[in-house]
Design an enzyme around this catalytic site. Structure first.
Site, mmCIF file in Angstrom:
data_model
loop_
_atom_site.group_PDB
_atom_site.id
_atom_site.type_symbol
_atom_site.label_atom_id
_atom_site.label_comp_id
_atom_site.label_asym_id
_atom_site.label_seq_id
_atom_site.Cartn_x
_atom_site.Cartn_y
_atom_site.Cartn_z
ATOM 1 N N SER A 133 38.374 30.657 37.527
ATOM 2 C CA SER A 133 37.852 31.830 37.672
ATOM 3 C C SER A 133 38.866 32.798 37.254
ATOM 4 O O SER A 133 40.047 32.596 37.165
ATOM 5 C CB SER A 133 37.665 32.119 39.335
ATOM 6 O OG SER A 133 37.809 33.478 39.621
ATOM 7 N N GLU A 135 39.800 35.203 38.768
ATOM 8 C CA GLU A 135 40.787 35.542 40.014
ATOM 9 C C GLU A 135 42.152 34.927 39.669
ATOM 10 O O GLU A 135 43.265 35.207 40.226
ATOM 11 C CB GLU A 135 40.304 34.914 41.425
ATOM 12 C CG GLU A 135 39.444 36.095 41.824
ATOM 13 C CD GLU A 135 40.183 37.126 42.536
ATOM 14 O OE1 GLU A 135 41.038 36.904 43.463
ATOM 15 O OE2 GLU A 135 39.814 38.212 42.374
ATOM 16 N N TYR A 156 42.198 32.064 47.628
ATOM 17 C CA TYR A 156 41.352 31.524 46.592
ATOM 18 C C TYR A 156 41.847 31.469 45.220
ATOM 19 O O TYR A 156 41.618 30.473 44.487
ATOM 20 C CB TYR A 156 40.118 32.276 46.682
ATOM 21 C CG TYR A 156 38.938 32.160 45.805
ATOM 22 C CD1 TYR A 156 38.054 31.408 45.690
ATOM 23 C CD2 TYR A 156 39.080 33.215 44.263
ATOM 24 C CE1 TYR A 156 37.239 30.997 44.791
ATOM 25 C CE2 TYR A 156 38.223 32.871 43.363
ATOM 26 C CZ TYR A 156 37.040 31.737 43.765
ATOM 27 O OH TYR A 156 36.139 31.786 42.649
HETATM 28 P P1 NAP Z 1 28.402 30.572 45.676
HETATM 29 O O1 NAP Z 1 26.947 31.296 45.514
HETATM 30 O O2 NAP Z 1 29.372 31.174 46.795
HETATM 31 O O3 NAP Z 1 28.212 29.155 45.798
HETATM 32 C C1 NAP Z 1 29.196 28.261 46.194
HETATM 33 C C2 NAP Z 1 28.769 26.803 46.495
HETATM 34 O O4 NAP Z 1 29.628 25.860 46.921
HETATM 35 C C3 NAP Z 1 27.338 26.704 47.384
HETATM 36 O O5 NAP Z 1 26.463 25.650 47.145
HETATM 37 C C4 NAP Z 1 27.989 26.000 48.916
HETATM 38 O O6 NAP Z 1 27.152 25.518 49.672
HETATM 39 C C5 NAP Z 1 28.757 25.012 47.951
HETATM 40 N N1 NAP Z 1 30.159 24.834 48.748
HETATM 41 C C6 NAP Z 1 30.746 25.403 49.749
HETATM 42 N N2 NAP Z 1 31.626 24.633 50.541
HETATM 43 C C7 NAP Z 1 31.330 23.439 50.172
HETATM 44 C C8 NAP Z 1 31.931 22.138 50.418
HETATM 45 N N3 NAP Z 1 32.905 21.958 51.382
HETATM 46 N N4 NAP Z 1 31.400 21.021 49.879
HETATM 47 C C9 NAP Z 1 30.431 21.155 48.862
HETATM 48 N N5 NAP Z 1 29.966 22.257 48.542
HETATM 49 C C10 NAP Z 1 30.436 23.566 48.998
HETATM 50 O O7 NAP Z 1 29.185 30.850 44.225
HETATM 51 P P2 NAP Z 1 28.775 30.940 42.914
HETATM 52 O O8 NAP Z 1 29.081 32.537 42.741
HETATM 53 O O9 NAP Z 1 27.518 30.323 42.500
HETATM 54 O O10 NAP Z 1 29.981 30.429 42.190
HETATM 55 C C11 NAP Z 1 30.084 29.035 41.664
HETATM 56 C C12 NAP Z 1 31.326 28.439 41.434
HETATM 57 O O11 NAP Z 1 31.948 29.574 40.475
HETATM 58 C C13 NAP Z 1 32.420 28.527 42.664
HETATM 59 O O12 NAP Z 1 33.202 27.480 42.441
HETATM 60 C C14 NAP Z 1 32.918 29.966 42.360
HETATM 61 O O13 NAP Z 1 34.389 29.971 43.059
HETATM 62 C C15 NAP Z 1 33.057 30.050 40.763
HETATM 63 N N6 NAP Z 1 33.327 31.261 40.034
HETATM 64 C C16 NAP Z 1 32.314 32.118 40.277
HETATM 65 C C17 NAP Z 1 32.478 33.355 39.911
HETATM 66 C C18 NAP Z 1 31.062 34.463 40.088
HETATM 67 O O14 NAP Z 1 31.452 35.587 39.748
HETATM 68 N N7 NAP Z 1 30.058 34.020 40.763
HETATM 69 C C19 NAP Z 1 33.383 33.606 38.738
HETATM 70 C C20 NAP Z 1 34.280 32.807 38.770
HETATM 71 C C21 NAP Z 1 34.280 31.641 39.279
HETATM 72 P P3 NAP Z 1 26.294 26.215 50.804
HETATM 73 O O15 NAP Z 1 25.272 26.730 50.111
HETATM 74 O O16 NAP Z 1 26.058 25.305 51.772
HETATM 75 O O17 NAP Z 1 27.223 27.297 51.406
HETATM 76 O O1 G4F Z 2 32.417 41.086 44.811
HETATM 77 P P1 G4F Z 2 33.654 40.656 45.415
HETATM 78 O O2 G4F Z 2 34.020 40.332 46.655
HETATM 79 O O3 G4F Z 2 34.106 39.776 44.277
HETATM 80 P P2 G4F Z 2 35.669 39.101 43.693
HETATM 81 O O4 G4F Z 2 36.555 39.233 44.820
HETATM 82 O O5 G4F Z 2 35.814 39.606 42.393
HETATM 83 O O6 G4F Z 2 35.436 37.592 43.531
HETATM 84 C C1 G4F Z 2 34.145 37.199 42.870
HETATM 85 O O7 G4F Z 2 34.564 37.070 41.492
HETATM 86 C C2 G4F Z 2 35.682 35.975 41.183
HETATM 87 C C3 G4F Z 2 36.021 35.998 39.660
HETATM 88 O O8 G4F Z 2 36.797 37.221 39.421
HETATM 89 C C4 G4F Z 2 35.129 34.712 41.596
HETATM 90 F F1 G4F Z 2 36.083 33.785 41.206
HETATM 91 C C5 G4F Z 2 34.778 34.735 43.169
HETATM 92 O O9 G4F Z 2 34.315 33.512 43.721
HETATM 93 C C6 G4F Z 2 33.781 35.845 43.521
HETATM 94 O O10 G4F Z 2 32.503 35.474 42.816
HETATM 95 O O11 G4F Z 2 34.857 42.000 45.143
HETATM 96 C C7 G4F Z 2 34.978 42.558 43.821
HETATM 97 C C8 G4F Z 2 35.770 43.833 44.179
HETATM 98 C C9 G4F Z 2 37.084 43.539 44.955
HETATM 99 O O12 G4F Z 2 38.155 44.206 44.103
HETATM 100 C C10 G4F Z 2 36.890 44.086 46.240
HETATM 101 O O13 G4F Z 2 38.240 44.680 46.881
HETATM 102 O O14 G4F Z 2 35.132 44.857 45.053
HETATM 103 C C11 G4F Z 2 35.992 45.242 46.088
HETATM 104 N N1 G4F Z 2 35.231 45.816 47.106
HETATM 105 C C12 G4F Z 2 35.212 46.995 47.683
HETATM 106 N N2 G4F Z 2 34.350 47.097 48.754
HETATM 107 C C13 G4F Z 2 34.537 45.061 47.828
HETATM 108 C C14 G4F Z 2 34.015 45.777 48.786
HETATM 109 N N3 G4F Z 2 34.178 43.557 47.941
HETATM 110 C C15 G4F Z 2 33.324 42.857 48.940
HETATM 111 N N4 G4F Z 2 33.100 41.782 49.023
HETATM 112 N N5 G4F Z 2 32.793 43.689 49.722
HETATM 113 C C16 G4F Z 2 32.876 45.237 49.826
HETATM 114 O O15 G4F Z 2 32.614 45.924 50.950
#
Ligand code: NAP
Ligand code: G4F
Length: 325
Positions: A133, A135, A156
């Site tokens: 990520s 992050e 995280y």
């Molecule tokens: P998500 O929608 O939150 O999905 C997370 C998945 O992980 C869900 O299927 C969840 O199952 C499963 N999970 C949670 N805890 C678990 C456990 N203990 N054992 C097995 N599975 C578990 O996340 P996403 O946005 O699809 O992201 C997919 C991956 O990419 C994650 O690793 C995330 O950290 C990473 N990532 C995401 C982004 C982004 O912007 N979306 C960016 C960079 C990296 P449930 O449905 O049961 O909760």
């Molecule tokens: O949507 P966010 O919670 O995403 P964040 O923290 O960037 O993390 C997501 O992206 C990561 C990749 O860089 C993934 F690895 C991670 O699993 C996840 O998918 O927050 C985005 C930004 C933050 O700066 C937060 O402080 O939005 C700001 N924010 C402002 N108001 C908020 C809110 N975030 C959330 N969730 N909720 C709010 O009300």
């Protein structure tokens, strides 16, 4: 040829897992998905591809499991002998990771080595994708690429840095085809409701329909590089088809603030966001990531991948999906 190749996807019920499963099925894979046992259904995102266990010749097979349970992961990998494993499972919410840091470390960090050990002990030529990520870059200023120093700002982010390095270590120590996709934020109508883009998109649609009055958000000045999730799962797949395992940034090389996203989303319904958005400090994080913008030129050069949907269009896609729901 990908016909009849076998893939295992952890996190298949999540945003990315659901799009990736669709992509793999469309390419002829047999897809195994790890799902958590839950007292309520957690398979809404894969309902369109779900196959009943009684169907003959199923191509999507779900297994109960958990990234904390290395013994069952090892048994599953040994049983299904996957050609490719995509580790998308995680406690993926950054704000929540401050409330549950130990759990986040166990799943988002140690869970990765549980799975890598399962692959190593099976002794198969399985290719491994780790969902790393942006992050991990945390406080290091943009643009960020594969050579940028990590400075995580949340439990995280720290857990993801562990997973990144353990993936590289298994590549170097054991010759496993183990690749890190360093993905910047990517969103879609399937995004979880508590991530900021989905919160904003749903609120804009609901306010326009008179179903909600206001929207409470945290830090409006944070900047993110927001891309479109279906395009990002294509990059994941391409990484495992490459000649060599490696690490790749996947991003759009653009950056917008939370305020900007509000503007795009509310514009889509003809409203001024300033009239509805209020700041609630409870959503602030103890340490914040201020600015992310990814340089994806390596992915473009080696994988031929580039994004086509940028943040302003993404906001419209998400709002329109909510309006149709
Ligand atoms: P998500 O929608 O939150 O999905 C997370 C998945 O992980 C869900 O299927 C969840 O199952 C499963 N999970 C949670 N805890 C678990 C456990 N203990 N054992 C097995 N599975 C578990 O996340 P996403 O946005 O699809 O992201 C997919 C991956 O990419 C994650 O690793 C995330 O950290 C990473 N990532 C995401 C982004 C982004 O912007 N979306 C960016 C960079 C990296 P449930 O449905 O049961 O909760
Ligand atoms: O949507 P966010 O919670 O995403 P964040 O923290 O960037 O993390 C997501 O992206 C990561 C990749 O860089 C993934 F690895 C991670 O699993 C996840 O998918 O927050 C985005 C930004 C933050 O700066 C937060 O402080 O939005 C700001 N924010 C402002 N108001 C908020 C809110 N975030 C959330 N969730 N909720 C709010 O009300």
């Amino acid at each position: 040829m990908t016909e009849n190749r076998v893939a295992l996807v952890t996190g298949i019920t999540g945003q990315d897992g659901s799009y990736l499963a669709e992509l793999l099925l469309s390419k002829g894979y047999i897809v195994h998905g790890l799902i958590r046992r839950s007292s309520s259904f957690n398979t809404a995102r894969i309902e369109n591809i779900y196959q009943d266990p009684h169907e003959l010749n199923r191509r999507l097979i779900l297994h109960y499991g958990d990234l904390s349970d290395g013994i069952s992961l090892a048994a599953l990998v040994a049983e299904i002998e996957p050609d490719e494993v995509y580790n998308l499972g995680a406690q993926s919410h950054v704000r929540a990771s401050f409330d549950i840091p130990v759990y986040t470390s166990e799943i988002t960090g140690v869970g990765t080595v549980q799975l890598l050990e399962a692959i190593r002990s099976a002794g198969l030529p399985t290719r491994f994708y780790q969902a790393s990520s942006s992050e991990m870059f945390g406080a290091t200023p943009p643009p960020q690429d594969e050579n940028t120093a990590f400075y995580p700002r949340s439990p995280y982010g720290v857990a993801k840095v562990f997973s990144y390095w353990i993936t590289r270590n298994y590549r170097e120590a054991y010759g496993i085809f183990a690749t890190n996709g360093i993905l910047f934020n990517h969103e879609s109508p399937r995004r979880g409701d508590t991530f900021v883009t989905q919160k904003i998109a749903k609120a804009a649609a609901r306010i326009s329909r008179g179903e909600q009055d206001s929207l409470y958000l945290g830090n409006l000045f944070a900047r993110r590089d927001w891309g479109y999730a279906p395009e990002y799962v294509e990059a994941m797949w391409r990484m495992l088809q490459a000649d060599e395992p490696d690490d790749f940034v996947v991003a759009t090389n653009t950056s917008y603030s939370v305020e900007d996203f509000c503007q795009f989303a509310f514009e889509a319904v003809g409203l001024e966001w300033q009239k509805y958005v209020q700041v609630d400090e409870n959503y602030f994080r103890p340490t914040e990531v201020n600015d992310l913008r990814g340089d994806y030129s390596k992915a473009e050069r080696i994988l031929g991948w580039h994004p086509t949907v940028l943040t302003p269009e993404l906001a419209k896609i998400m709002v329109n999906a909510e309006l149709l729901s």
